[in-house]
Design a protein around this motif. Structure first.
Motif, short mmCIF file in Angstrom:
data_model
loop_
_atom_site.label_atom_id
_atom_site.label_comp_id
_atom_site.label_asym_id
_atom_site.label_seq_id
_atom_site.Cartn_x
_atom_site.Cartn_y
_atom_site.Cartn_z
N ARG A 57 4.89 -4.85 -2.06
CA ARG A 57 6.28 -4.63 -2.14
C ARG A 57 6.84 -4.46 -3.50
O ARG A 57 7.56 -3.61 -4.03
N GLU A 92 5.14 -1.44 -5.62
CA GLU A 92 6.04 -0.29 -5.09
C GLU A 92 7.36 -0.29 -5.78
O GLU A 92 7.89 0.78 -6.35
N ALA A 119 8.44 2.45 -8.76
CA ALA A 119 9.46 3.61 -8.08
C ALA A 119 9.84 4.63 -9.30
O ALA A 119 10.33 4.07 -10.28
N LEU A 145 -0.65 4.84 -5.80
CA LEU A 145 -0.97 3.80 -5.48
C LEU A 145 -1.80 3.64 -4.28
O LEU A 145 -1.79 4.44 -3.37
#
Length: 77
Positions: A48, A51, A55, A61
């Protein structure tokens, strides 16, 4: 092993880089827009964070998350 495969394939030296960094360094690098692809193996929380840092950069990824989850153990293991 990645480096060995790249060398055997005759790819340019320095194409593959393996970096050991802390969380803050990783976030800065991923957010810089200078990275094209990241492979990550680790926790869901780590995925997380990656990511989030990536962004808007349009990098790709590869995430392998939560590998210790017993739900992934197959009957023939």
């Amino acid at each position: 092993r990645f480096q060995q495969a790249f060398d055997k394939a005759g790819l340019p030296k320095g194409l593959f880089q393996n970096l050991a960094m802390n969380h803050a360094q990783t976030e800065r690098l991923l957010g810089s827009g200078k990275i094209d692809h990241v492979n990550f193996t680790g926790s869901v929380a780590g995925g997380r964070a990656i990511e989030k840092a990536a962004a808007g950069t349009f990098m790709t990824l590869g995430l392998e998350l939560g590998g210790k989850d017993p739900a992934y153990v197959l009957a023939d293991a």
